[in-house]
Design a protein around this motif. Structure first.
Motif, PDB file in Angstrom:
ATOM      1  N   LEU A 147      -4.112  51.762 -45.434  1.00  0.00           N
ATOM      2  CA  LEU A 147      -5.022  52.271 -45.745  1.00  0.00           C
ATOM      3  C   LEU A 147      -5.850  51.667 -46.652  1.00  0.00           C
ATOM      4  N   SER A 148      -7.368  51.651 -46.333  1.00  0.00           N
ATOM      5  CA  SER A 148      -8.382  50.798 -47.095  1.00  0.00           C
ATOM      6  C   SER A 148      -8.604  51.504 -48.332  1.00  0.00           C
ATOM      7  N   ALA A 149      -8.764  50.489 -49.383  1.00  0.00           N
ATOM      8  CA  ALA A 149      -8.976  50.895 -50.806  1.00  0.00           C
ATOM      9  C   ALA A 149     -10.462  50.665 -51.095  1.00  0.00           C
ATOM     10  N   SER A 290     -10.833  46.706 -39.963  1.00  0.00           N
ATOM     11  CA  SER A 290     -11.402  45.868 -38.966  1.00  0.00           C
ATOM     12  C   SER A 290     -11.636  46.969 -37.697  1.00  0.00           C
ATOM     13  N   TRP A 291     -10.877  47.960 -37.483  1.00  0.00           N
ATOM     14  CA  TRP A 291     -10.775  48.873 -36.279  1.00  0.00           C
ATOM     15  C   TRP A 291     -11.975  49.646 -36.154  1.00  0.00           C
ATOM     16  N   LEU A 292     -12.942  49.370 -37.302  1.00  0.00           N
ATOM     17  CA  LEU A 292     -14.371  49.941 -37.066  1.00  0.00           C
ATOM     18  C   LEU A 292     -15.292  49.091 -36.268  1.00  0.00           C
ATOM     19  N   ASN A 293     -14.611  47.951 -36.036  1.00  0.00           N
ATOM     20  CA  ASN A 293     -15.676  46.899 -35.482  1.00  0.00           C
ATOM     21  C   ASN A 293     -15.346  46.966 -33.880  1.00  0.00           C
ATOM     22  N   GLN A 294     -16.209  47.045 -33.153  1.00  0.00           N
ATOM     23  CA  GLN A 294     -15.845  47.391 -31.859  1.00  0.00           C
ATOM     24  C   GLN A 294     -15.558  45.883 -30.985  1.00  0.00           C
ATOM     25  N   VAL A 295     -16.073  45.170 -31.574  1.00  0.00           N
ATOM     26  CA  VAL A 295     -15.662  43.523 -30.929  1.00  0.00           C
ATOM     27  C   VAL A 295     -14.298  43.426 -30.991  1.00  0.00           C
ATOM     28  N   GLU A 296     -13.521  44.037 -31.870  1.00  0.00           N
ATOM     29  CA  GLU A 296     -12.100  43.729 -31.954  1.00  0.00           C
ATOM     30  C   GLU A 296     -11.446  44.489 -30.532  1.00  0.00           C
ATOM     31  N   ARG A 297     -11.881  45.450 -30.087  1.00  0.00           N
ATOM     32  CA  ARG A 297     -11.508  46.021 -28.765  1.00  0.00           C
ATOM     33  C   ARG A 297     -11.800  44.746 -27.726  1.00  0.00           C
ATOM     34  N   PHE A 298     -12.909  44.100 -27.728  1.00  0.00           N
ATOM     35  CA  PHE A 298     -12.922  42.818 -26.727  1.00  0.00           C
ATOM     36  C   PHE A 298     -12.026  42.023 -26.741  1.00  0.00           C
ATOM     37  N   PHE A 299     -11.777  41.524 -28.091  1.00  0.00           N
ATOM     38  CA  PHE A 299     -10.786  40.597 -28.573  1.00  0.00           C
ATOM     39  C   PHE A 299      -9.362  40.887 -27.929  1.00  0.00           C
ATOM     40  N   ALA A 300      -9.238  42.104 -28.152  1.00  0.00           N
ATOM     41  CA  ALA A 300      -7.751  42.640 -27.392  1.00  0.00           C
ATOM     42  C   ALA A 300      -7.991  42.541 -26.117  1.00  0.00           C
ATOM     43  N   ASP A 347     -10.718  63.523 -41.313  1.00  0.00           N
ATOM     44  CA  ASP A 347      -9.375  64.565 -41.341  1.00  0.00           C
ATOM     45  C   ASP A 347      -8.221  63.846 -40.911  1.00  0.00           C
ATOM     46  N   LYS A 348      -8.112  63.038 -39.881  1.00  0.00           N
ATOM     47  CA  LYS A 348      -6.962  62.298 -39.597  1.00  0.00           C
ATOM     48  C   LYS A 348      -6.269  61.342 -40.843  1.00  0.00           C
ATOM     49  N   ILE A 349      -7.005  60.929 -41.432  1.00  0.00           N
ATOM     50  CA  ILE A 349      -6.498  60.204 -42.746  1.00  0.00           C
ATOM     51  C   ILE A 349      -6.044  61.078 -43.718  1.00  0.00           C
TER      52      ILE A 349
END
Length: 358
Positions: A147-149, A290-300, A347-349
């Motif tokens: 969880l982000s603080a 970091s899940w908000l950064n879409q380039v992480e999906r490309f890295f995966a 809502d999910k958080i």
């Protein structure tokens, strides 16, 4: 002349109609119960048994049976009656005891196994497995969460999600980051190719030949990726990559850059670069998000498809493989479709925090 039989009409209350709809749509409902839950509303529409049978592809006798069961016993009539068989050997108290023990840490271990639980409660491993499966318990699995603080978490999420869902007119939105320490791994023996019934095999041990870092900028609208490999991961390499990005993008128009909070992104020289290029607007993701950064999906994606199972005799071979993958990706690029709104994320958080005990 035979007399025509008329089925007695059915009248449903709102609660009954709502319950039947839930039973018919619920993924966990038994197929036979879901089918019966569709029969009854069809009969309530005034259709004959034969018409309902044709619609649901069942026999008219089956429709007649469950129509009468519901008319006389309502919702309870749609459930199966107890069937003959051997009496159950595991009592409710034993099931409660097994569930309670499963939810608590075992002695001298971190998780239960079916064998250890069976030894403690005196039942078979198969019985323990069936009970765990029934209640959705998986003692061998563990997930992680973070969880982000960040005190500005809400504002940053709304800012970045707004860029994804409603980007500014005539502006480019790019997601920029680095995939650092990509290892050039080579196996100690040649790979054994896949054969019918036998998967591809490789040795478990490997030889390290060095590392590289992939700097990448993903165009959110097109899915095109600007990428470059550097042997080091410093702000000097980031500045070189920013110059490459600036030379590749159209010379006019606003550019919104989504980046994380890595140290090299906030050094004074990088800040001065953005000050000298006023058309660039930086949007930092919240910390630990970091899940908000879409380039992480490309890295995966590149990790799964090209890096993880690859074998590279040196760093140059690894960088060449990455460059070839980037070229192939850009020839067939498609954007990642972002669908989650900021409110849906919050809502999910919220639901997660409500069920987690800290």
């Amino acid at each position: 002349m035979p007399r025509k039989r008329h089925s007695k009409p059915l009248l449903l209350t709102e609660d009954e109609r709502r319950t039947l709809d839930q039973w018919a749509r619920r993924p966990t409902s038994a197929q036979r119960l879901a089918l019966r839950s569709r029969m009854v509303p069809a009969c309530a529409e005034g259709l004959t048994n034969r018409a309902v049978a044709r619609r649901l592809h069942v026999s008219s006798n089956s429709v007649c049976k469950w129509r009468e069961r519901f008319r006389t016993r309502r919702l309870e009539g749609l459930t199966d009656e107890p069937r003959p068989g051997a009496p159950r050997k595991v009592t409710d108290d034993q099931v409660v005891d097994i569930i309670t023990r499963t939810l608590e840490a075992p002695p001298a271990a971190t998780q239960w196994s079916a064998r250890t639980m069976a030894d403690v409660v005196g039942l078979s491993k198969a019985t323990i497995s069936r009970i765990w499966q029934t209640f959705g318990l998986q003692s061998h699995r563990v997930d992680t969460f973070k969880l982000s603080a960040d005190p500005q978490f809400v504002e940053k999420v709304r800012d970045i999600v707004g860029l994804y869902l409603h980007p500014p007119d005539h502006a480019i939105v790019i997601c920029l980051d680095e995939k650092s320490q990509v290892q050039a791994l080579d196996r100690t023996r040649p790979l054994l190719p896949m054969r019918p019934g036998i998967p591809e095999r490789q040795t478990h041990d490997y030889i390290r030949h060095g590392t590289t870092s992939l700097f990448a900028a993903l165009n959110v609208a097109t899915g095109n990726v600007i990428g470059r490999c550097h042997r080091r991961h410093r702000h000097q390499e980031l500045l070189k990559f920013l110059n490459q990005v600036d030379a590749t993008l159209p010379p006019e128009g606003e550019v919104h850059v989504v980046m994380d909070n890595y140290g090299t992104h906030k050094v004074p020289k990088v800040a001065r670069w953005f000050a000298r290029h006023p058309r660039y607007h930086v949007h930092f993701t919240p910390t630990s998000a970091s899940w908000l950064n879409q380039v992480e999906r490309f890295f995966a994606k590149i990790t799964t498809q090209r890096i993880r199972r690859g074998t590279f005799e040196n760093v140059q071979a690894l960088e060449t493989a990455i460059e070839h993958y980037l070229a192939h990706h850009n020839d067939h690029c498609k954007p990642f479709v972002w669908t989650a709104t900021a409110d849906a994320i919050f809502d999910k958080i919220k639901r997660f925090c409500e069920r987690v005990v800290f």
